[in-house]
Design an enzyme around this catalytic site. Structure first.
Site, PDB file in Angstrom:
ATOM      1  N   GLY A   1      -5.668   2.686   0.775  1.00 10.16           N
ATOM      2  CA  GLY A   1      -4.317   2.143   0.864  1.00 10.16           C
ATOM      3  C   GLY A   1      -4.132   0.926  -0.025  1.00 10.16           C
ATOM      4  CG  ASP A   2      -6.577  -2.249   0.754  1.00 14.82           C
ATOM      5  OD1 ASP A   2      -5.599  -2.361   1.518  1.00 14.82           O
ATOM      6  OD2 ASP A   2      -7.755  -2.303   1.148  1.00 14.82           O
TER       7      ASP A   2
END
Length: 302
Positions: free
Chosen positions: A250-251
């Site tokens: 996600g990052d």
């Protein structure tokens, strides 16, 4: 300039085992120690994609020094507030039949040290991008995200927020440039279970009504959806590949989005596809995404 803030960074001890039995001696067949934390991951991936950023936050003790050493190795700039006592937390990530995580709590952060971070943020100028990501340690106030956004409001700074339910909902009134919940988090915000793209889009629009400008929803193997401030929405399937490590995916999507937005001079479709490809590239690798990995996947989704 791009800045990331990680309030509670960690040194992640990642181990793999054929099987894990509680209460017994377990022997690993793979181990790695990586500096972690959502903002730090964003900075590392930005660097891998060729974009400079500065990682901000708090570090302490020998674990904090190791995080800085690793960032130096990646060529990532950092300007952490040093805490004189305690140590940056250690998170243990056990990967066997199931994934198990044991997360440390982190050091105490005084009000004076909090003000040191605010002073660094006060130096941001119009056109800068700030990524606020991750959890808040117990020694910081619950409204720290709100305090920062209120402080920077009206200064032309693009703020991206990737945080859990309450933290995210509370900052919408400050009109963040981008937020990135996943589909499960989005449903949880409204107490519903989302099963279709139409439902996801409907509830993402509710976040825009509350103040978010652009909403990027990650859906793991089902791809992602982007709703833009001008009323457009884009959907992309996830690239094909073998899931190896979901930590940091996600990052990485956030870093890819920033990269695509920057390189295309504000084209949301380009930013979206770059985000999807970068998130998947990290998921398909033992480490965080590199530019060649991202570009190879990008060709399969555009």
């Amino acid at each position: 300039m791009i800045y990331t803030v990680t309030f509670n960074p960690s040194l992640d001890y990642i181990v793999r085992l054929d099987s894990f039995t509680a209460g017994e001696i377990n022997r690993v067949n793979y181990e790695q120690v990586l500096g972690g934390g959502k903002g730090i991951n964003v900075s590392i991936v930005l660097g891998n994609l060729g974009h400079e950023s500065t990682a901000l936050g708090f570090t302490a003790g020998f674990t904090g020094e190791e995080i800085k050493r690793q960032l130096d190795g990646f060529g990532v700039k950092h300007d952490f507030v040093h805490l004189p006592e305690g140590f940056t937390r250690i998170n243990v990530k056990v990967k066997a039949e199931k994934e198990t995580e044991i997360n440390g709590q982190g050091p105490d952060i005084s009000e004076a040290k909090r003000e040191e971070l605010f002073a660094k943020l006060d130096k941001l100028t119009e056109g800068d991008t700030l990524v606020l990501a991750g959890s808040i340690p117990k020694t910081l106030p619950d409204d720290i995200y709100e305090k920062i956004m209120a402080r920077l409001e009206g200064r032309g700074i693009r703020i991206i927020v990737d945080a859990e339910k309450k933290l995210l909902l509370n900052v919408l009134k400050y009109h963040p440039f981008l937020i990135k919940p996943n589909n499960h988090e989005l449903g949880d915000m409204f107490g519903v279970k989302l099963t279709t793209d139409e439902e996801i889009i409907t509830y993402a629009k509710k976040l825009q009504e509350k103040g978010a400008q652009n909403v990027l929803i990650s859906m793991a193997g089902d791809g992602a959806i982007l709703l833009t401030a001008d009323g457009q929405h884009y959907k992309s399937p996830a690239p094909k590949g073998k899931l190896i490590n979901s930590v940091g995916a996600g990052d990485s999507m956030v870093a890819g989005f920033i990269t695509g937005y920057t390189e295309s001079q504000g084209d949301f479709k380009t930013a979206f596809h770059m985000g999807v490809a970068t998130g998947s590239a990290s998921a398909f690798s033992e480490n965080l995404a590199t530019r060649p990995e991202v570009e190879a996947l990008l060709k399969t989704i555009i």
